[in-house]
Scaffold this motif. Structure first.
Motif, PDB file in Angstrom:
ATOM      1  N   ALA A  60     -36.045 -22.923 -25.504  1.00 15.58           N
ATOM      2  CA  ALA A  60     -36.723 -22.682 -26.774  1.00 15.58           C
ATOM      3  C   ALA A  60     -35.857 -21.870 -27.724  1.00 15.58           C
ATOM      4  O   ALA A  60     -35.892 -22.060 -28.948  1.00 15.58           O
ATOM      5  CB  ALA A  60     -38.050 -21.964 -26.535  1.00 15.58           C
ATOM      6  N   TRP A  93     -38.131 -26.269 -29.988  1.00 16.73           N
ATOM      7  CA  TRP A  93     -39.312 -26.552 -30.797  1.00 16.73           C
ATOM      8  C   TRP A  93     -38.961 -26.982 -32.217  1.00 16.73           C
ATOM      9  O   TRP A  93     -39.843 -27.145 -33.063  1.00 16.73           O
ATOM     10  CB  TRP A  93     -40.282 -25.382 -30.787  1.00 16.73           C
ATOM     11  CG  TRP A  93     -40.922 -25.233 -29.448  1.00 16.73           C
ATOM     12  CD1 TRP A  93     -40.780 -24.195 -28.576  1.00 16.73           C
ATOM     13  CD2 TRP A  93     -41.802 -26.173 -28.813  1.00 16.73           C
ATOM     14  NE1 TRP A  93     -41.499 -24.431 -27.428  1.00 16.73           N
ATOM     15  CE2 TRP A  93     -42.142 -25.638 -27.544  1.00 16.73           C
ATOM     16  CE3 TRP A  93     -42.334 -27.416 -29.166  1.00 16.73           C
ATOM     17  CZ2 TRP A  93     -42.981 -26.307 -26.649  1.00 16.73           C
ATOM     18  CZ3 TRP A  93     -43.161 -28.073 -28.280  1.00 16.73           C
ATOM     19  CH2 TRP A  93     -43.483 -27.519 -27.038  1.00 16.73           C
ATOM     20  N   PRO A 127     -40.274 -31.767 -31.658  1.00 16.65           N
ATOM     21  CA  PRO A 127     -41.161 -32.302 -32.697  1.00 16.65           C
ATOM     22  C   PRO A 127     -40.462 -33.276 -33.644  1.00 16.65           C
ATOM     23  O   PRO A 127     -41.110 -34.159 -34.217  1.00 16.65           O
ATOM     24  CB  PRO A 127     -41.621 -31.049 -33.450  1.00 16.65           C
ATOM     25  CG  PRO A 127     -41.473 -29.935 -32.466  1.00 16.65           C
ATOM     26  CD  PRO A 127     -40.241 -30.288 -31.689  1.00 16.65           C
ATOM     27  N   ARG A 148     -37.395 -20.988 -37.850  1.00 16.46           N
ATOM     28  CA  ARG A 148     -38.036 -21.969 -36.982  1.00 16.46           C
ATOM     29  C   ARG A 148     -39.456 -22.281 -37.447  1.00 16.46           C
ATOM     30  O   ARG A 148     -39.877 -23.449 -37.469  1.00 16.46           O
ATOM     31  CB  ARG A 148     -38.052 -21.471 -35.536  1.00 16.46           C
ATOM     32  CG  ARG A 148     -36.687 -21.482 -34.870  1.00 16.46           C
ATOM     33  CD  ARG A 148     -36.547 -20.489 -33.735  1.00 16.46           C
ATOM     34  NE  ARG A 148     -37.593 -20.572 -32.726  1.00 16.46           N
ATOM     35  CZ  ARG A 148     -37.644 -19.778 -31.661  1.00 16.46           C
ATOM     36  NH1 ARG A 148     -36.713 -18.844 -31.480  1.00 16.46           N
ATOM     37  NH2 ARG A 148     -38.601 -19.898 -30.768  1.00 16.46           N
ATOM     38  N   ARG A 169     -41.122 -25.826 -38.691  1.00 23.79           N
ATOM     39  CA  ARG A 169     -42.282 -26.376 -37.982  1.00 23.79           C
ATOM     40  C   ARG A 169     -43.452 -26.614 -38.942  1.00 23.79           C
ATOM     41  O   ARG A 169     -44.127 -27.643 -38.863  1.00 23.79           O
ATOM     42  CB  ARG A 169     -42.706 -25.442 -36.847  1.00 23.79           C
ATOM     43  CG  ARG A 169     -41.899 -25.586 -35.599  1.00 23.79           C
ATOM     44  CD  ARG A 169     -42.251 -26.861 -34.821  1.00 23.79           C
ATOM     45  NE  ARG A 169     -43.477 -26.677 -34.042  1.00 23.79           N
ATOM     46  CZ  ARG A 169     -44.546 -27.462 -34.143  1.00 23.79           C
ATOM     47  NH1 ARG A 169     -44.569 -28.463 -34.993  1.00 23.79           N
ATOM     48  NH2 ARG A 169     -45.613 -27.247 -33.378  1.00 23.79           N
ATOM     49  N   ILE A 201     -48.124 -31.200 -31.205  1.00 20.00           N
ATOM     50  CA  ILE A 201     -47.168 -30.581 -32.136  1.00 20.00           C
ATOM     51  C   ILE A 201     -47.569 -30.786 -33.591  1.00 20.00           C
ATOM     52  O   ILE A 201     -46.960 -30.191 -34.490  1.00 20.00           O
ATOM     53  CB  ILE A 201     -45.717 -31.069 -31.885  1.00 20.00           C
ATOM     54  CG1 ILE A 201     -45.594 -32.571 -32.098  1.00 20.00           C
ATOM     55  CG2 ILE A 201     -45.228 -30.660 -30.522  1.00 20.00           C
ATOM     56  CD1 ILE A 201     -44.958 -32.943 -33.382  1.00 20.00           C
ATOM     57  N   LEU A 230     -45.089 -22.908 -29.397  1.00 18.63           N
ATOM     58  CA  LEU A 230     -44.624 -24.175 -29.971  1.00 18.63           C
ATOM     59  C   LEU A 230     -43.786 -23.997 -31.232  1.00 18.63           C
ATOM     60  O   LEU A 230     -43.684 -24.904 -32.062  1.00 18.63           O
ATOM     61  CB  LEU A 230     -45.809 -25.115 -30.261  1.00 18.63           C
ATOM     62  CG  LEU A 230     -46.805 -25.361 -29.137  1.00 18.63           C
ATOM     63  CD1 LEU A 230     -47.796 -26.461 -29.549  1.00 18.63           C
ATOM     64  CD2 LEU A 230     -46.150 -25.709 -27.831  1.00 18.63           C
TER      65      LEU A 230
END
Length: 394
Positions: free
Chosen positions: A212, A233, A237, A316, A320, A367, A393
């Motif tokens: 991760a 992550w 995704p 990150r 996401r 996700i 996640l």
């Protein structure tokens, strides 16, 4: 310039589309789809060069997945999920990489990563027991990544909780054949997996937190290529959302083909209806924006890693957040054009309805759940460090 693999996929798109119905009917990828994807090299884009791969920029991988999904949503989904596994395998012990790819660099690896089992420590490794759902493309894979919790002496999850990914050969797990009966992405064959007391040598495991974090696992594995320094992550995704966006692009193309000569019940040609034309253009723009934002996010992280700069939790989380929004925006656009496709769009022989179903099922993946991701990202941008489950996640 398009990566050579993307160019190959574009050349075989018609052949992939021709077997999409067969793939859905079979509940797994048709043999022809598997053959075409193997020959194009989609699954080797993120595979290390020393084992026959490209170690490509993740943007190229996402574009290849989109191109496949435009022709067949299920095949694109399997490429998006399975195509990330070579990236993680590159971070594993070289002995394991040799076992998987030594004789055949085209060997495919399945997953899932959610910790559906417990790995109890024993001399030299672990004993694994559990059941996992959603192993996409698993019928065509010879190895599998599984998420597991490290167990205590009684075979229960140890405290504090520690998760890892373990890798098993096909002989050590069971695929539950009747476990995938769904309304969309039917051809992905995302079946259940059962493991009953399999021994996992230490070298076939990798710590989930290291993967991760990105660069930590790359350093341990001796991988210097930029792509292997990216966080899990961001990478995992990427393939899934790329598939959803590709499906949306396929839906748009099918809609345009269908509407071009369609005449509505009131006798008006659709192409003469300004309201439908407006909806088409708006949806097309939203889908295009989704593509651009997804590719921009992974490219920004890649550029940071390539420059030797750290990738922060905020970096990150922003990527996401945007990746989740890309998926929702693209599927919402598909809804807008599908609602204007008339009653015949729901017939089984109209490919629009398959794209519509596939897009919505793709959005169901964990996700793509926005709540905690949006919450966490807003906190980071306020200068507040998210804690506990708000870091999951990301």
């Amino acid at each position: 310039m398009a990566h050579e693999v993307v160019t190959r996929v574009e050349e075989i798109a018609g052949r992939l589309a021709a077997v999409a119905d067969e793939t859905e009917r079979l509940g797994k990828l048709a043999d022809e789809s598997v053959k075409l994807v193997r020959e194009a090299g989609v699954m080797r884009l993120l595979q290390p060069r020393d084992f026959g791969g490209y170690a490509a920029h993740p943007r190229d991988f996402a574009e290849a997945v989109m191109a496949v999904a435009q022709a067949c949503g299920s095949t694109g989904w399997v490429c998006g999920v399975g195509g990330v596994h070579p990236w993680e395998m590159a971070l594993c012990d070289r002995r394991l990489q040799q076992e998987v790819w030594g004789e055949d660099p085209n060997t495919w690896i399945a997953s899932p990563y959610m910790p559906g089992g417990v790995a109890t420590p024993v001399d030299g490794g672990y004993v694994l027991n559990g059941r996992w759902q959603f192993s996409s493309g698993t019928d065509h894979c010879d190895w599998i990544f599984l998420g597991a919790l490290v167990g205590d002496a009684d075979g229960k999850p140890a405290q504090p909780v520690r998760s890892m990914h373990v890798v098993l050969p096909r002989a050590d797990y069971t695929i539950v054949d009747d476990s995938w009966d769904v309304i969309g992405l039917s051809g992905t064959g995302s079946k259940d997996i059962i493991v009953d007391g399999a021994f996992i040598p230490d070298y076939r495991t990798i710590d989930a937190e290291e993967v991760a974090a990105g660069e930590v696992a790359a350093e341990r594995a001796g991988r210097t290529e930029t792509v292997y320094k990216l966080p899990f992550w961001a990478m995992f995704p990427l393939g899934i959302t790329a598939a959803v966006i590709g499906i949306a692009e396929g839906a748009l193309a099918a809609h345009l083909d269908y509407q071009r000569d369609r005449v509505m019940a009131i006798g008006t040609k659709v192409k003469d209806d300004p309201y439908t034309m407006y909806a088409i253009s708006e949806a097309a723009s939203e889908i295009a924006a989704s593509r651009v934002q997804l590719l921009d996010g992974i490219s920004r992280l890649y550029d940071l890693a390539d420059a030797g700069k750290p990738i922060s939790f905020e970096d990150r989380s922003v990527v996401r957040r945007n990746q989740v929004r890309c998926a929702w925006r693209a599927v919402s656009a598909v809804d807008e054009i599908f609602a204007r496709s008339g009653g015949n769009a729901v017939r089984r022989n109209n490919r629009m309805q398959r794209f519509w179903r596939d897009a919505h099922v793709g959005l169901q993946h964990a996700i793509h759940i926005p709540g905690a991701i949006y919450h966490s990202t807003a906190l980071t941008q306020m200068g507040v460090e998210p804690q506990g489950t708000l870091r999951l996640l990301i």
